[in-house]
Design a protein around this motif. Structure first.
Motif, PDB file in Angstrom:
ATOM      1  N   SER A   8     -38.994  18.730   8.658  1.00  0.00           N
ATOM      2  CA  SER A   8     -37.542  18.619   8.691  1.00  0.00           C
ATOM      3  C   SER A   8     -37.144  17.390   7.906  1.00  0.00           C
ATOM      4  CB  SER A   8     -37.053  18.497  10.139  1.00  0.00           C
ATOM      5  OG  SER A   8     -35.694  18.166  10.178  1.00  0.00           O
ATOM      6  N   SER A  10     -34.593  15.675   7.587  1.00  0.00           N
ATOM      7  CA  SER A  10     -33.779  14.652   8.246  1.00  0.00           C
ATOM      8  C   SER A  10     -34.606  13.703   9.098  1.00  0.00           C
ATOM      9  CB  SER A  10     -32.716  15.320   9.122  1.00  0.00           C
ATOM     10  OG  SER A  10     -33.337  16.076  10.144  1.00  0.00           O
ATOM     11  N   THR A  11     -35.859  14.050   9.357  1.00  0.00           N
ATOM     12  CA  THR A  11     -36.661  13.199  10.232  1.00  0.00           C
ATOM     13  C   THR A  11     -37.800  12.508   9.493  1.00  0.00           C
ATOM     14  OG1 THR A  11     -38.150  15.023  10.805  1.00  0.00           O
ATOM     15  CG2 THR A  11     -36.200  14.739  12.170  1.00  0.00           C
ATOM     16  N   SER A 305     -40.936  13.677  19.530  1.00  0.00           N
ATOM     17  CA  SER A 305     -39.505  13.400  19.696  1.00  0.00           C
ATOM     18  C   SER A 305     -38.609  14.529  19.190  1.00  0.00           C
ATOM     19  CB  SER A 305     -39.132  12.103  18.967  1.00  0.00           C
ATOM     20  OG  SER A 305     -39.426  12.219  17.580  1.00  0.00           O
ATOM     21  N   THR A 306     -39.088  15.295  18.210  1.00  0.00           N
ATOM     22  CA  THR A 306     -38.248  16.335  17.611  1.00  0.00           C
ATOM     23  C   THR A 306     -38.783  17.742  17.834  1.00  0.00           C
ATOM     24  OG1 THR A 306     -39.419  16.249  15.485  1.00  0.00           O
ATOM     25  CG2 THR A 306     -37.546  14.746  15.788  1.00  0.00           C
ATOM     26  N   GLU A 308     -40.962  19.033  16.010  1.00  0.00           N
ATOM     27  CA  GLU A 308     -41.375  19.514  14.688  1.00  0.00           C
ATOM     28  C   GLU A 308     -42.887  19.728  14.640  1.00  0.00           C
ATOM     29  OE1 GLU A 308     -41.746  17.528  10.277  1.00  0.00           O
ATOM     30  OE2 GLU A 308     -39.959  17.057  11.462  1.00  0.00           O
TER      31      GLU A 308
END
Length: 319
Positions: A8, A10-11, A305-306, A308
């Motif tokens: 991703s 954004s991360t 945390s995400t 992903e």
């Protein structure tokens, strides 16, 4: 083959030196991405003292304001981009690593001339000169910069060729720049600039400029931080992998069994990813290739945390 799945954008957290372990065109592309300005610098934030090497006079810049008789100019003439201004706008003339305060007289005499060694001078300013010399068998107008400025000038040219490649140049620009992003510099430029780069190491003033530049536009000139980088792009180590000892190397597709290690990091993968290799959890940041053995291996990661997830396939070769 290397495959990265499930990332991703954004991360993403880019490794500290994402061009470590790369070579050739891939190295050029990684350097260009890493060193690109984050924002346009505000000249009003420029405060420093420097030596004007063209005259030997110490000058002071306060809130971007120059002493009387001085103008903002550039190491690499911004006029060379005149056929490609729409691509970069005013950036080439405002990037802090290209900015150079000059007296109005010096700026006019130098103009958009190519740097080099003058053999037939028309003007001799004691520390620098303007005149003619032969390049590619053609008599050419050029200028010889002050010797004390040659190393910094070379590293400015290296940086600008990486960050602002153009498909079309003015005739003088073509003496130094190529229309391809890599190698970016002509044979004439490589020979001239590498010589100056080798003879004149980055000064304390250049190191300070890197700090100012990072504060103002969010990037650094990597040729000041890593002077040896130029050799891997154009010099004695051209085509070899650029290795910074102690720094992790981004994941690649193939490794040598006996000499390589696999560092679990990549510019495309968040730095806090948790890894498994061939289904087994790994807590270390790297694994000796010999511990994995010859063959293909599946590296999977998950970012807690995400949520992903992704996978990378690598190959260990018996060499």
């Amino acid at each position: 083959m290397i495959m990265i799945l499930g990332t991703s954008a954004s991360t993403l957290t880019v490794a500290e030196v994402p061009f470590n372990g790369k070579s050739g065109r891939a190295l050029q592309q990684a350097v260009a991405t890493y060193a690109r300005p984050v924002r346009m610098a505000d000249r009003n934030g420029l405060n420093f003292t420097m030596c004007d090497e063209f005259s030997g006079v110490q000058i002071e810049v306060k809130s971007g304001q120059l002493p009387q008789g001085y103008v903002w100019s550039t190491f690499v003439p911004s006029a060379w981009w005149s056929e490609a201004t729409g691509k970069y706008g005013e950036a080439v003339g405002n990037d802090v690593y290209n900015l150079l305060p000059l007296t109005e007289d010096v700026d006019t005499r130098r103009g958009d001339l190519t740097p080099g060694y003058v053999t037939t001078p028309s003007f001799d300013g004691l520390l620098w000169s303007v005149g003619r010399s032969e390049i590619y068998g053609i008599e050419t107008d050029l200028y010889s910069p002050p010797e004390a400025l040659r190393g910094e000038l070379a590293r400015a040219f290296f940086y600008m060729s990486m960050i602002y490649p153009a498909g079309v140049w003015t005739p003088r620009g073509y003496m130094v720049m190529t229309s391809a992003a890599y190698p970016g510099l002509t044979e004439y430029a490589v020979q001239l600039l590498l010589g100056w780069h080798r003879e004149h190491a980055p000064s304390a003033m250049e190191v300070a400029k890197n700090k100012r530049g990072e504060e103002l536009q969010g990037n650094r000139n990597p040729f000041v931080d890593y002077p040896e980088l130029a050799e891997y792009l154009w010099g004695t180590h051209k085509g070899e992998s650029f290795i910074i000892e102690g720094e992790p190397q981004p994941l690649r597709s193939a490794y040598a069994l006996r000499t390589d290690r696999v560092d679990l990091c990549s510019p495309e993968i968040p730095a806090d990813a948790e890894w498994t290799v061939d289904g087994l959890a790994v807590t270390s940041e790297s694994i000796p290739a010999i511990d994995l053995g010859v063959g293909s291996h599946k590296l999977e990661y998950r970012v807690r945390s995400t949520g992903e997830r992704g996978m990378v396939m690598i190959k260990i070769e018996d060499r």
